[in-house]
Design an enzyme around this catalytic site. Structure first.
Site, short mmCIF file in Angstrom:
data_model
loop_
_atom_site.label_atom_id
_atom_site.label_comp_id
_atom_site.label_asym_id
_atom_site.label_seq_id
_atom_site.Cartn_x
_atom_site.Cartn_y
_atom_site.Cartn_z
N HIS A 86 0.82 -1.21 0.00
CA HIS A 86 0.00 0.00 0.00
C HIS A 86 0.85 1.26 0.00
O HIS A 86 0.45 2.29 -0.53
CB HIS A 86 -0.97 -0.01 1.19
CG HIS A 86 -2.18 -0.87 0.94
ND1 HIS A 86 -3.47 -0.41 1.02
CD2 HIS A 86 -2.27 -2.18 0.60
CE1 HIS A 86 -4.31 -1.39 0.73
NE2 HIS A 86 -3.61 -2.48 0.49
N GLU A 105 -3.36 9.26 3.84
CA GLU A 105 -3.78 7.95 3.30
C GLU A 105 -4.20 6.99 4.42
O GLU A 105 -5.16 6.24 4.28
CB GLU A 105 -2.58 7.27 2.60
CG GLU A 105 -2.26 7.71 1.22
CD GLU A 105 -0.87 7.21 0.80
OE1 GLU A 105 -0.54 6.04 1.06
OE2 GLU A 105 -0.11 8.01 0.23
N THR A 209 -1.09 -15.95 -0.30
CA THR A 209 -0.91 -17.30 0.23
C THR A 209 -0.85 -17.28 1.75
O THR A 209 -0.90 -18.31 2.41
CB THR A 209 0.39 -17.94 -0.34
OG1 THR A 209 0.54 -19.25 0.22
CG2 THR A 209 1.63 -17.14 0.02
N ASP A 257 -5.85 -17.89 2.01
CA ASP A 257 -5.54 -19.23 1.49
C ASP A 257 -6.20 -20.23 2.43
O ASP A 257 -5.76 -20.43 3.56
CB ASP A 257 -4.01 -19.41 1.45
CG ASP A 257 -3.58 -20.83 1.11
OD1 ASP A 257 -4.44 -21.74 1.02
OD2 ASP A 257 -2.37 -21.03 0.91
#
Ligand code: HEM
Ligand SMILES: *[C@@H]1O[C@H](CO)[C@@H](O)[C@H](O)[C@H]1NC(C)=O
Ligand SMILES: *[C@@H]1O[C@H](CO)[C@@H](O)[C@H](O)[C@H]1NC(C)=O
Length: 340
Positions: A86, A105, A209, A257
């Site tokens: 990010h 942000e 993952t 995952d």
């Protein structure tokens, strides 16, 4: 045969002429017009040895802290990797995501589930004691993401250092980071604008993952796909059943995952082949014919994935870095721009 030699001869002449033309014309070109061509890209000023003289133990301190915090809370590993993404996604890897002022942000709705800020703060605190005003917050975050990958079972890579910290962070720009409902064309464009290609997209998505998502990001896939009031037909039905059980409210959490949620492996890709990818952007990597071959390659060749992951993470860490003398600063506190 004769013709062959003749053409070779002509080729040499042409090459000779063209180099002459180049040599001649470059003398005519003024310095001003040549300069932009010769200026190296900003990432060329990064180097592995950047802190060797000024803060030789920087990487050691960072990795010790990351190890200690992840040992206490293993869910921090994916969160740090995501925080780095990010950061780099908006205004390049300049630690703009860490700035904690009104309208930054970090305060945006889209940043609500980001974590790991305290770990970065503690590393910075330690580094300011050892080598004051030397190691940038952007470099700390980049190295921490590498270390977090290793502690999750992923590959090692050398991190080039020398990023400086930006001074601008705007809440509205946080919306630009992909949220999970984009199409592949949108993702490819987003990556391309940052110097990353299709292979980087499929490879870096492999970060999923490990880690979790709030159900908020997948609610419409489960309950109301395309406003049809039905689930996404591309979801495996047993997986859908499980998700319905786990996702009752927006802030419930599910593993990205479903098979090996804490291990950095290629199960993320085999999941996509079996239609048990969680985010629609994950599953689309398999169904979109442009990216299918990459997913299939990674699903069957773990070593190809881990070695490419190292390469793509270096590329991610180099996105739009601030390295020129007049750009950015070394923040003293990662949460705030320095006061002059
Ligand atoms: C390709 C476009 C991408 C999309 C659409 C996407 C979307 C998401 C979403 C929606 C979440 C869950 C947020 C929530 O809690 O609701 C997430 C988590 C995560 N993302 Fe991505 N992501 C993308 C690329 C990346 C990249 C490039 C990386 C790293 C290099 C990354 C690393 C992660 C990690 C590690 C998590 C788990 C965070 C945790 O457990 O705290 N993602 N992503
Ligand atoms: C994909 O998303 C872009 C916005 O990023 C949009 O303009 C485009 O229409 C979408 N394409 C399809 C096929 O839905
Ligand atoms: C969902 O909507 C998009 C356009 O909004 C359409 O192209 C797509 O075929 C729809 N998918 C399904 C499964 O209804």
């Amino acid at each position: 045969m004769k013709l062959h030699y003749l053409s070779l001869f002509l080729l040499v002449i042409i090459l000779e002429l063209s180099t002459n033309v180049y040599g001649f014309s470059s003398q005519l070109v003024t310095k001003k017009t040549l300069k932009p061509l010769l200026l190296p890209p900003p990432e060329a000023f990064l180097s592995i040895g950047h802190y060797h003289a000024t803060c030789p133990n920087a990487e050691g301190i960072i990795s010790q802290k990351v190890a200690a915090w992840i040992k206490k809370d293993p869910t921090l590993a994916p969160s740090i990797i995501r925080l780095h993404f990010h950061d780099c996604a908006i205004r390049g890897c300049d630690a703009s995501i860490l700035l904690n002022h009104k309208g930054s942000e970090r305060t945006a709705f889209e940043s609500k589930t980001l974590r790991g800020f305290q770990l970065i703060d503690e590393i910075k605190f330690e580094l300011e004691k050892t080598c004051p005003r030397t190691v940038s917050c952007a470099d700390i975050l980049t190295a921490a993401a590498r270390d977090a990958t290793i502690f999750a079972g992923g590959p090692f890579w050398e991190v080039p250092f020398g990023r400086k910290d930006g001074k601008i962070s705007l809440s509205k720009e946080a919306k630009l980071v992909p949220q999970g409902h984009e199409n592949i064309t949108g993702l490819l464009n987003f990556f391309e604008e940052r110097g990353l290609d299709m292979l980087d997209l499929v490879t870096l998505s492999g970060s999923h993952t490990i880690g979790r998502t709030t159900c908020y990001s997948v609610m419409n896939r489960i309950y109301n796909f395309n406003n049809t009031g039905k689930p996404d037909p591309s979801l495996n039905i047993y997986y859908l059943k499980l998700l319905k059980k786990r996702c009752k409210r927006d802030f419930d959490m599910v593993h990205l995952d479903v098979i090996t949620p804490r291990t950095f492996d290629t199960t993320y890709y085999t999941n996509l082949v079996r239609k048990v990818g969680l985010l629609s952007t994950d599953q689309l990597l398999f169904s979109d014919e442009r990216t299918t071959p990459f997913v299939e390659a990674f699903a069957t060749q773990p070593f190809v994935f881990t070695s490419q992951f190292a390469v793509s993470m270096v590329k991610l860490g180099n996105v739009q870095v601030l390295t020129r003398p007049n750009q950015g600063e070394i923040r003293v506190n990662c949460n705030y721009v320095n006061v002059v």
